[in-house]
Design an enzyme around this catalytic site. Structure first.
Site, short mmCIF file in Angstrom:
data_model
loop_
_atom_site.label_atom_id
_atom_site.label_comp_id
_atom_site.label_asym_id
_atom_site.label_seq_id
_atom_site.Cartn_x
_atom_site.Cartn_y
_atom_site.Cartn_z
N GLY A 1 24.41 29.33 56.75
CA GLY A 1 25.14 28.27 55.60
C GLY A 1 24.22 27.11 55.67
O GLY A 1 23.11 26.91 56.45
N ARG B 1 30.83 18.17 72.02
CA ARG B 1 31.66 19.10 71.52
C ARG B 1 32.02 20.28 72.35
O ARG B 1 33.07 20.82 72.30
CB ARG B 1 31.13 19.48 69.98
CG ARG B 1 31.94 19.11 69.06
CD ARG B 1 31.73 19.96 67.54
NE ARG B 1 30.56 20.84 67.52
CZ ARG B 1 29.47 20.55 66.85
NH1 ARG B 1 29.64 19.50 65.98
NH2 ARG B 1 28.58 21.47 66.89
N ARG B 2 31.05 20.87 73.03
CA ARG B 2 31.02 21.93 74.04
C ARG B 2 31.83 21.70 75.26
O ARG B 2 31.79 20.71 75.95
CB ARG B 2 29.78 22.65 74.39
CG ARG B 2 28.98 22.92 73.24
CD ARG B 2 27.61 23.50 73.52
NE ARG B 2 26.70 22.75 74.42
CZ ARG B 2 25.69 22.40 74.07
NH1 ARG B 2 25.39 22.05 72.76
NH2 ARG B 2 24.48 21.59 74.60
N HIS C 1 26.38 17.53 69.41
CA HIS C 1 26.70 19.14 69.62
C HIS C 1 27.12 19.18 71.29
O HIS C 1 28.06 20.08 71.64
CB HIS C 1 25.28 19.95 69.66
CG HIS C 1 25.17 20.35 68.11
ND1 HIS C 1 25.33 21.60 67.60
CD2 HIS C 1 24.97 19.41 66.98
CE1 HIS C 1 25.12 21.73 66.36
NE2 HIS C 1 24.82 20.28 66.03
N LYS D 1 28.82 25.11 60.76
CA LYS D 1 28.20 26.51 61.29
C LYS D 1 28.51 26.70 62.62
O LYS D 1 29.02 27.52 63.45
CB LYS D 1 26.88 26.85 60.94
CG LYS D 1 26.40 26.90 59.66
CD LYS D 1 24.76 27.24 59.28
CE LYS D 1 24.07 25.97 59.91
NZ LYS D 1 24.21 24.66 59.42
N ALA E 1 20.40 26.43 73.61
CA ALA E 1 19.75 25.41 72.63
C ALA E 1 18.33 25.54 72.20
O ALA E 1 17.58 25.75 73.05
CB ALA E 1 20.18 24.14 73.25
N THR E 2 17.74 25.74 71.04
CA THR E 2 16.79 26.08 70.56
C THR E 2 15.72 24.59 70.32
O THR E 2 14.78 24.62 70.17
CB THR E 2 16.35 27.04 69.49
OG1 THR E 2 17.24 26.20 68.45
CG2 THR E 2 17.03 28.39 69.94
N ALA E 3 16.60 23.42 70.07
CA ALA E 3 16.16 22.46 69.90
C ALA E 3 15.38 21.69 71.12
O ALA E 3 16.05 22.01 72.31
CB ALA E 3 17.10 21.04 69.49
N ASP F 1 21.90 28.32 69.20
CA ASP F 1 21.84 27.47 68.07
C ASP F 1 20.62 26.55 68.12
O ASP F 1 20.53 25.80 68.89
CB ASP F 1 23.22 26.54 68.07
CG ASP F 1 23.68 25.74 67.11
OD1 ASP F 1 22.72 25.85 66.01
OD2 ASP F 1 24.62 25.10 67.26
#
Length: 182
Positions: free
Chosen positions: A9, A55-56, A52, A15, A34-36, A85
């Site tokens: 999206g 929230r986890r 992010h 997402k 995490a890819t960031a 993500d």
């Protein structure tokens, strides 16, 4: 092969939140990939990452994997739910690869996905819904991510589109395109 789900999206559509909901509902131990990567000079980026993280659930394991995604997938335990993500950030992290290396990276990724016994959730941004980027690197990113999402979508059990505050199950509402000929 475990269950493979793609959530795609536009930016800030929810997402990641939908993927997190599905991960919680899996009842399995969750590994968040995490890819960031952190950039100490970019406060806004740091705030996005923190949002992010907050929230986890605390019991989720987190791995930072900016590039070596296939190797990480190959090492996951079968009784795990892996949440990646995001694929857009992963593609951005690999933009320096020439086309031949990128094609090998992409093939290795798609092959690995089909071999993993764990459940996997992939978050991917949709690009290309607007104008064609005026610069080569922007076009390269858009084309690579678009191709990745299309190819991954054909091997997923379920594909969701999150947009306009709604989650659409494209696997029920849509029909898959034929696999493109090389």
């Amino acid at each position: 092969m475990g269950k493979v789900i793609l959530i795609t999206g536009p930016a800030s559509s929810g997402k990641s939140e939908w993927a997190e909901t599905l991960a919680m509902e899996s009842g399995k131990a969750v590994v968040y990939v995490a890819t960031a990567t952190e950039n100490p000079t970019d406060e806004e980026w740091h705030q996005r990452i923190q949002k992010h993280q907050k929230r986890r659930p605390q019991d989720w394991a987190t791995l930072s994997v900016p590039v070596e995604l296939s190797a990480t997938l190959a090492d996951v335990k079968p009784d795990t739910c892996l949440l990646v993500d995001s694929l857009g950030t992963w593609v951005a992290n690999t933009l320096e690869e020439d086309e031949a290396i990128w094609e090998n990276t992409l093939c290795e990724f798609l092959e690995t996905v089909q071999l993993v016994a764990a459940d996997m959730l992939f978050v991917a941004e949709e690009t290309g819904w607007g104008v064609v980027p005026a610069y080569p690197l922007g076009r390269k990113f858009r084309d690579r991510l678009g191709s990745l999402v299309r190819q991954l979508g054909t091997i997923c059990d379920t594909v969701y589109l999150v947009t306009g505050g709604h989650v659409l199950n494209l696997s029920i509402l849509g029909s898959p395109l034929p696999v493109p000929k090389s």
